[in-house]
Design a protein around this motif. Sequence first.
Motif, PDB file in Angstrom:
ATOM      1  N   ILE A 136       0.828  -1.206   0.000  1.00 41.65           N
ATOM      2  CA  ILE A 136       0.000   0.000   0.000  1.00 41.65           C
ATOM      3  C   ILE A 136       0.861   1.254   0.000  1.00 41.65           C
ATOM      4  O   ILE A 136       0.577   2.230  -0.702  1.00 41.65           O
ATOM      5  CB  ILE A 136      -0.945  -0.023   1.212  1.00 41.65           C
ATOM      6  CG1 ILE A 136      -1.961  -1.146   1.036  1.00 41.65           C
ATOM      7  CG2 ILE A 136      -1.651   1.321   1.390  1.00 41.65           C
ATOM      8  CD1 ILE A 136      -2.824  -1.398   2.236  1.00 41.65           C
ATOM      9  N   LEU A 137       1.962   1.245   0.748  1.00 43.56           N
ATOM     10  CA  LEU A 137       2.840   2.410   0.788  1.00 43.56           C
ATOM     11  C   LEU A 137       3.526   2.660  -0.545  1.00 43.56           C
ATOM     12  O   LEU A 137       3.970   3.782  -0.813  1.00 43.56           O
ATOM     13  CB  LEU A 137       3.897   2.235   1.877  1.00 43.56           C
ATOM     14  CG  LEU A 137       3.401   2.226   3.321  1.00 43.56           C
ATOM     15  CD1 LEU A 137       4.559   2.031   4.281  1.00 43.56           C
ATOM     16  CD2 LEU A 137       2.661   3.505   3.648  1.00 43.56           C
ATOM     17  N   ALA A 138       3.627   1.630  -1.378  1.00 47.87           N
ATOM     18  CA  ALA A 138       4.264   1.793  -2.684  1.00 47.87           C
ATOM     19  C   ALA A 138       3.321   2.312  -3.753  1.00 47.87           C
ATOM     20  O   ALA A 138       3.755   2.565  -4.877  1.00 47.87           O
ATOM     21  CB  ALA A 138       4.852   0.446  -3.137  1.00 47.87           C
ATOM     22  N   ARG A 139       2.046   2.499  -3.430  1.00 51.86           N
ATOM     23  CA  ARG A 139       1.115   3.056  -4.411  1.00 51.86           C
ATOM     24  C   ARG A 139       1.485   4.504  -4.726  1.00 51.86           C
ATOM     25  O   ARG A 139       2.057   5.204  -3.882  1.00 51.86           O
ATOM     26  CB  ARG A 139      -0.311   2.960  -3.887  1.00 51.86           C
ATOM     27  CG  ARG A 139      -0.791   1.515  -3.761  1.00 51.86           C
ATOM     28  CD  ARG A 139      -2.172   1.426  -3.147  1.00 51.86           C
ATOM     29  NE  ARG A 139      -2.602   0.034  -2.987  1.00 51.86           N
ATOM     30  CZ  ARG A 139      -3.720  -0.329  -2.375  1.00 51.86           C
ATOM     31  NH1 ARG A 139      -4.520   0.594  -1.868  1.00 51.86           N
ATOM     32  NH2 ARG A 139      -4.024  -1.610  -2.271  1.00 51.86           N
ATOM     33  N   PRO A 140       1.163   4.984  -5.930  1.00 52.34           N
ATOM     34  CA  PRO A 140       1.706   6.273  -6.397  1.00 52.34           C
ATOM     35  C   PRO A 140       1.504   7.433  -5.439  1.00 52.34           C
ATOM     36  O   PRO A 140       2.455   8.145  -5.116  1.00 52.34           O
ATOM     37  CB  PRO A 140       0.963   6.492  -7.720  1.00 52.34           C
ATOM     38  CG  PRO A 140       0.619   5.123  -8.198  1.00 52.34           C
ATOM     39  CD  PRO A 140       0.366   4.319  -6.982  1.00 52.34           C
ATOM     40  N   ARG A 141       0.274   7.661  -4.944  1.00 55.24           N
ATOM     41  CA  ARG A 141       0.020   8.819  -4.088  1.00 55.24           C
ATOM     42  C   ARG A 141       0.713   8.677  -2.744  1.00 55.24           C
ATOM     43  O   ARG A 141       1.340   9.619  -2.240  1.00 55.24           O
ATOM     44  CB  ARG A 141      -1.488   8.982  -3.883  1.00 55.24           C
ATOM     45  CG  ARG A 141      -2.240   9.385  -5.126  1.00 55.24           C
ATOM     46  CD  ARG A 141      -2.038  10.842  -5.435  1.00 55.24           C
ATOM     47  NE  ARG A 141      -2.833  11.266  -6.581  1.00 55.24           N
ATOM     48  CZ  ARG A 141      -2.878  12.498  -7.036  1.00 55.24           C
ATOM     49  NH1 ARG A 141      -2.168  13.437  -6.440  1.00 55.24           N
ATOM     50  NH2 ARG A 141      -3.622  12.810  -8.083  1.00 55.24           N
ATOM     51  N   THR A 142       0.611   7.504  -2.143  1.00 56.27           N
ATOM     52  CA  THR A 142       1.211   7.297  -0.828  1.00 56.27           C
ATOM     53  C   THR A 142       2.722   7.340  -0.899  1.00 56.27           C
ATOM     54  O   THR A 142       3.389   7.850   0.011  1.00 56.27           O
ATOM     55  CB  THR A 142       0.746   5.946  -0.252  1.00 56.27           C
ATOM     56  OG1 THR A 142      -0.680   5.870  -0.305  1.00 56.27           O
ATOM     57  CG2 THR A 142       1.212   5.775   1.176  1.00 56.27           C
ATOM     58  N   ALA A 143       3.297   6.827  -1.979  1.00 57.76           N
ATOM     59  CA  ALA A 143       4.750   6.785  -2.101  1.00 57.76           C
ATOM     60  C   ALA A 143       5.366   8.170  -2.199  1.00 57.76           C
ATOM     61  O   ALA A 143       6.557   8.343  -1.942  1.00 57.76           O
ATOM     62  CB  ALA A 143       5.146   5.948  -3.319  1.00 57.76           C
ATOM     63  N   GLU A 144       4.576   9.178  -2.572  1.00 52.92           N
ATOM     64  CA  GLU A 144       5.098  10.535  -2.652  1.00 52.92           C
ATOM     65  C   GLU A 144       5.192  11.208  -1.283  1.00 52.92           C
ATOM     66  O   GLU A 144       5.782  12.280  -1.163  1.00 52.92           O
ATOM     67  CB  GLU A 144       4.207  11.374  -3.574  1.00 52.92           C
ATOM     68  CG  GLU A 144       4.233  10.924  -5.029  1.00 52.92           C
ATOM     69  CD  GLU A 144       3.274  11.717  -5.888  1.00 52.92           C
ATOM     70  OE1 GLU A 144       2.576  12.587  -5.324  1.00 52.92           O
ATOM     71  OE2 GLU A 144       3.219  11.475  -7.105  1.00 52.92           O
ATOM     72  N   CYS A 145       4.609  10.596  -0.256  1.00 49.21           N
ATOM     73  CA  CYS A 145       4.636  11.178   1.091  1.00 49.21           C
ATOM     74  C   CYS A 145       5.957  10.845   1.789  1.00 49.21           C
ATOM     75  O   CYS A 145       6.656   9.891   1.432  1.00 49.21           O
ATOM     76  CB  CYS A 145       3.481  10.634   1.936  1.00 49.21           C
ATOM     77  SG  CYS A 145       1.841  11.069   1.329  1.00 49.21           S
ATOM     78  N   ASP A 146       6.279  11.659   2.798  1.00 47.16           N
ATOM     79  CA  ASP A 146       7.364  11.314   3.712  1.00 47.16           C
ATOM     80  C   ASP A 146       6.851  10.225   4.646  1.00 47.16           C
ATOM     81  O   ASP A 146       5.800  10.384   5.287  1.00 47.16           O
ATOM     82  CB  ASP A 146       7.804  12.532   4.514  1.00 47.16           C
ATOM     83  CG  ASP A 146       8.450  13.602   3.645  1.00 47.16           C
ATOM     84  OD1 ASP A 146       8.940  13.246   2.551  1.00 47.16           O
ATOM     85  OD2 ASP A 146       8.461  14.776   4.041  1.00 47.16           O
ATOM     86  N   LEU A 147       7.585   9.133   4.747  1.00 46.19           N
ATOM     87  CA  LEU A 147       7.156   7.983   5.537  1.00 46.19           C
ATOM     88  C   LEU A 147       7.964   7.920   6.823  1.00 46.19           C
ATOM     89  O   LEU A 147       9.194   7.994   6.801  1.00 46.19           O
ATOM     90  CB  LEU A 147       7.319   6.689   4.738  1.00 46.19           C
ATOM     91  CG  LEU A 147       6.591   6.632   3.390  1.00 46.19           C
ATOM     92  CD1 LEU A 147       6.877   5.306   2.705  1.00 46.19           C
ATOM     93  CD2 LEU A 147       5.100   6.835   3.567  1.00 46.19           C
ATOM     94  N   TRP A 148       7.249   7.776   7.936  1.00 44.81           N
ATOM     95  CA  TRP A 148       7.881   7.631   9.247  1.00 44.81           C
ATOM     96  C   TRP A 148       7.288   6.407   9.933  1.00 44.81           C
ATOM     97  O   TRP A 148       6.115   6.080   9.739  1.00 44.81           O
ATOM     98  CB  TRP A 148       7.634   8.869  10.106  1.00 44.81           C
ATOM     99  CG  TRP A 148       8.287  10.110   9.570  1.00 44.81           C
ATOM    100  CD1 TRP A 148       7.845  10.885   8.539  1.00 44.81           C
ATOM    101  CD2 TRP A 148       9.495  10.703  10.025  1.00 44.81           C
ATOM    102  NE1 TRP A 148       8.709  11.932   8.328  1.00 44.81           N
ATOM    103  CE2 TRP A 148       9.729  11.854   9.231  1.00 44.81           C
ATOM    104  CE3 TRP A 148      10.402  10.401  11.032  1.00 44.81           C
ATOM    105  CZ2 TRP A 148      10.828  12.676   9.407  1.00 44.81           C
ATOM    106  CZ3 TRP A 148      11.494  11.220  11.216  1.00 44.81           C
ATOM    107  CH2 TRP A 148      11.697  12.342  10.419  1.00 44.81           C
ATOM    108  N   ALA A 149       8.119   5.749  10.716  1.00 45.42           N
ATOM    109  CA  ALA A 149       7.664   4.576  11.470  1.00 45.42           C
ATOM    110  C   ALA A 149       7.928   4.826  12.945  1.00 45.42           C
ATOM    111  O   ALA A 149       9.050   5.193  13.339  1.00 45.42           O
ATOM    112  CB  ALA A 149       8.390   3.316  11.012  1.00 45.42           C
ATOM    113  N   ALA A 150       6.895   4.657  13.769  1.00 51.30           N
ATOM    114  CA  ALA A 150       7.039   4.773  15.220  1.00 51.30           C
ATOM    115  C   ALA A 150       7.530   3.436  15.753  1.00 51.30           C
ATOM    116  O   ALA A 150       6.833   2.428  15.658  1.00 51.30           O
ATOM    117  CB  ALA A 150       5.705   5.155  15.862  1.00 51.30           C
ATOM    118  N   THR A 151       8.737   3.405  16.286  1.00 50.34           N
ATOM    119  CA  THR A 151       9.318   2.154  16.770  1.00 50.34           C
ATOM    120  C   THR A 151       8.687   1.767  18.096  1.00 50.34           C
ATOM    121  O   THR A 151       8.433   2.632  18.949  1.00 50.34           O
ATOM    122  CB  THR A 151      10.838   2.292  16.940  1.00 50.34           C
ATOM    123  OG1 THR A 151      11.097   3.318  17.915  1.00 50.34           O
ATOM    124  CG2 THR A 151      11.493   2.673  15.633  1.00 50.34           C
TER     125      THR A 151
END
Length: 547
Positions: free
Chosen positions: A313-328
């Motif tokens: 899902i994160l690799a989809r075009p719209r989502t992939a353009e966002c800055d991605l952060w993961a809460a550890t």
Amino acid sequence: MPAEDRAGNATDAQGDGEGDDEGSRGGSRPPAYQFPGYQPAGYQPPGYQPAGHQTSGHQTPAFPAPADRRSTSPAPAPAAAPAPAPEEHEPRAGLDTTAVLPYAGSRASTRTRWLRAWMMTAPVDVLALLTPLLVTQQYWRGTLAMTVLTVIVFASGGLYRARRHVSFLDEVPSLCGRLLAAASAVAIVAAMRHESAEYVFGFTRGVAASAGLVILGRAFTREFAIVARKRRWVEHNTIIVGSGPTAVELARLLRRYPQYGLRFVGCVDTPDGPSALPLIGSLDDLDSLVRLRECDVVIVADANCSETSLMEILARPRTAECDLWAATPLWGSRSHGDHIGAVPVVSIGDITLSGPQSALKRASDIAFASVALLLLSPVLLICAVATLIDGGPGIFFYQERIGRHGRPFNIIKFRSMRPVDEHESQTNWSIANDRRVGPIGRIMRRTSLDELPQLWNILRGDMSVVGPRPERPYFVEKFSAEYPQYAMRHRVPVGLTGLAQVSGLRGDTPISDRARFDNFYIENWSLWLDVKVVLRTVTEVFRAGGR
């Protein structure tokens, strides 16, 4: 912007002011954050019976009405029965948690969505490094070299990446170390070119002055960034993936502290996640929600979510353009990433090669293809003549392939055989042992010389020099249905060569292994990785390792 406007923009549907987290429907609002064991005013433990309580009939209020408060003294309380033992209170997810509702964005932030941290810090660094030229132009070559090298060293060290917790003091050790390394390299070259100690000393003084200005410039830009975020001049819409305790904490922190520069717009729930926040959709809706809510940041706060489905899902075009952060989930651990409040967060690398990385890769592709076409023009001419002799007219072979984001294009190759019909051309997987491949065509395929016309595809922008190999529509549809990670290859431009090909995955090799190598290349891309793949490709050509 007036203070009244800013306060008005921060309101939500049922409240106003910062920390306006909806509580009970009666109008009282508990604070946005409550420490463990916090007891609000008027809290009554289970089993508590105030004065005026009756065990039968109706209950009188614990506090008298306004009219009753004018009475001289309350009525004497009857003898109260022994209070029952307090029952164990079981918290229920989603009911005993103060909800944090999305709130309206400021008018200024709608015009500053395109701003990024490096757009302010990089120009200030360059100006500070070039300042010695205002005093003297004697050392202009060394000053320019110092400027270029410092910017490169800063970029490689992540000093131009956006940080949620902005602190100048956190950057001082890294700034000083990298400035010292760049200055030492330039000073050594200057000492080798000029034997005069006076020249080297004068240049070193200029370098020290510019380094000090860089540190002062960073202090200014960081302070300005904090002010701009607090006043909500710059804020980026943020969706949180998950709805558990970590997601609740992140939503409260973003709501209470605008200096993180993120505006909470809602949560999307994962299949197995409990619901403790108002949800705006499910994980499958994330790509469309990013577009509808104009989001720039996605924070993954559910450690139990399936990695395969999440990455798909994160690799989809719209989502992939966002800055991605993961809460550890490692609370209290020595996290070397960033943090929001007390929640450690780690930036997920750009998995789509967008922004500066995409521009750098495209520039290198154009330069490589132009030089290669010029230098290899004799080889291309020889291959064209050999193809004409081997199979007659029709030197080039055009075939539809699938490129970035599933867009089709026509790939160009030297023809090594003639298919029976178009259907066979589109659906025949391998012709490695096909008898219709002539001797010249077989040599060209083994040396990969038949791929050289694709340099023109690179110049046109259909392809890149290095990337996942393009495949025909029939097989893309087939493999995407069979292998979940195969479709993720198309988040970047396809390539003339790739990491999977130089690793021996050509011809009849497992598709799952190819997809794994291609996705590893995408998620770990660097210009040096492209150089390594090209050098290994040249080695494979001389070894005649093609099929």
